[in-house]
Design a protein around this motif. Structure first.
Motif, PDB file in Angstrom:
ATOM      1  N   SER A  88     -27.705 -47.776 -28.751  1.00 48.40           N
ATOM      2  CA  SER A  88     -28.782 -47.167 -29.534  1.00 48.40           C
ATOM      3  C   SER A  88     -29.455 -48.203 -30.426  1.00 48.40           C
ATOM      4  O   SER A  88     -30.685 -48.238 -30.553  1.00 48.40           O
ATOM      5  CB  SER A  88     -28.240 -46.024 -30.377  1.00 48.40           C
ATOM      6  OG  SER A  88     -27.793 -44.966 -29.570  1.00 48.40           O
ATOM      7  N   SER A 109     -22.295 -45.924 -27.516  1.00 49.50           N
ATOM      8  CA  SER A 109     -23.525 -45.250 -27.911  1.00 49.50           C
ATOM      9  C   SER A 109     -24.165 -45.933 -29.106  1.00 49.50           C
ATOM     10  O   SER A 109     -25.381 -46.137 -29.146  1.00 49.50           O
ATOM     11  CB  SER A 109     -23.228 -43.784 -28.244  1.00 49.50           C
ATOM     12  OG  SER A 109     -24.358 -43.156 -28.795  1.00 49.50           O
ATOM     13  N   PRO A 139     -33.346 -43.908 -27.808  1.00 45.64           N
ATOM     14  CA  PRO A 139     -32.103 -43.786 -28.599  1.00 45.64           C
ATOM     15  C   PRO A 139     -31.610 -42.349 -28.692  1.00 45.64           C
ATOM     16  O   PRO A 139     -30.406 -42.089 -28.636  1.00 45.64           O
ATOM     17  CB  PRO A 139     -32.515 -44.329 -29.978  1.00 45.64           C
ATOM     18  CG  PRO A 139     -33.649 -45.255 -29.693  1.00 45.64           C
ATOM     19  CD  PRO A 139     -34.396 -44.623 -28.559  1.00 45.64           C
ATOM     20  N   ALA A 160     -28.096 -40.944 -27.335  1.00 48.42           N
ATOM     21  CA  ALA A 160     -27.172 -40.234 -28.230  1.00 48.42           C
ATOM     22  C   ALA A 160     -26.819 -38.866 -27.663  1.00 48.42           C
ATOM     23  O   ALA A 160     -25.653 -38.451 -27.679  1.00 48.42           O
ATOM     24  CB  ALA A 160     -27.798 -40.092 -29.616  1.00 48.42           C
TER      25      ALA A 160
END
Length: 230
Positions: free
Chosen positions: A220, A216, A147, A151
């Motif tokens: 994520s 995103s 994640p 990011a």
């Protein structure tokens, strides 16, 4: 009627190309530097940390000028590369290099924070079972920090899409070669009647940025849920 003119589409396509290459090429060194800053102790660590974050502090024009001095055809790095046929100055590849350097601090910071959140005991436990450091990173650390990597990649991509100062200083504003979205918006605002084109490109920029952020967030959460359920 088409929403964008061919010239405007050209700027959008070039920006996406530059941002994509800048992000992809930044990932391997970004992960390595983030891991080194998060896990290792070595002489010059604070200096490396300062150099990584320097593009966030310096004016973008200064960064672009330093790139021109270094990677120009007469620069200490650019001259040998030019003899090999590799030229960055005033090329779209130079725009990708400038965008990668400007987005690198955001990429490294996001990944570093993700690595620091991983319990080192998990890595130590895998090491006690005989796994090599590389294997521990690939099977334990990497899945847990996905994640953060995502990011950071999205932040670097968004920064690359919006980069202007370093890019225009290093590679100028050449239509079809280095004229990215920000450069095209600037160019349209300098000519009479160009406000409509600039406004359309602004709208495209907002849409792309919002789409990247939403993607995103979704990815994520999915990755975090998958890692948590593993």
């Amino acid at each position: 009627m088409q929403f964008l003119s061919p010239e405007e589409w050209q700027a959008v396509a070039l920006s996406l190309r530059v941002a994509l290459w800048a992000t992809v090429l930044s990932l391997p060194p970004g992960i390595f530097v983030a891991f080194a800053l998060a896990r290792w102790e070595f002489p010059g660590k604070q200096l490396l940390n300062g150099l990584v974050h320097l593009p966030l502090i310096l004016p973008p024009v200064v960064t672009g000028y330093l790139l021109l001095l270094t990677f120009g055809t007469r620069g200490p790095v650019g001259a040998p590369l030019a003899e090999l046929g590799i030229v960055f100055a005033f090329r779209w590849t130079g725009a990708a290099l400038a965008a990668a350097i400007m987005g690198f601090p955001l990429l490294v910071r996001a990944i570093r924070l993700s690595i620091e959140a991983v319990d080192p005991r998990l890595e130590q436990a895998a090491g006690t079972l005989g796994a090599s450091r590389l294997w521990v990173f690939g099977t334990v650390t990497l899945p847990l920090i996905l994640p953060g990597i995502l990011a950071g990649a999205i932040l670097a991509f968004a920064k690359a899409m919006g980069e202007f100062g370093a890019t225009i200083t290093f590679v100028s504003n050449i239509p079809g070669e280095t004229r990215t979205l920000p450069s095209a918006i600037y160019a349209f605002l300098q000519v009479p009647g160009g406000e409509a084109s600039a406004l359309r490109l602004v709208a495209v920029s907002v849409v792309i940025a919002m789409a990247a952020l939403l993607l995103s967030e979704v990815l994520s959460r999915r990755i975090a849920a998958r890692v948590g359920g593993a």
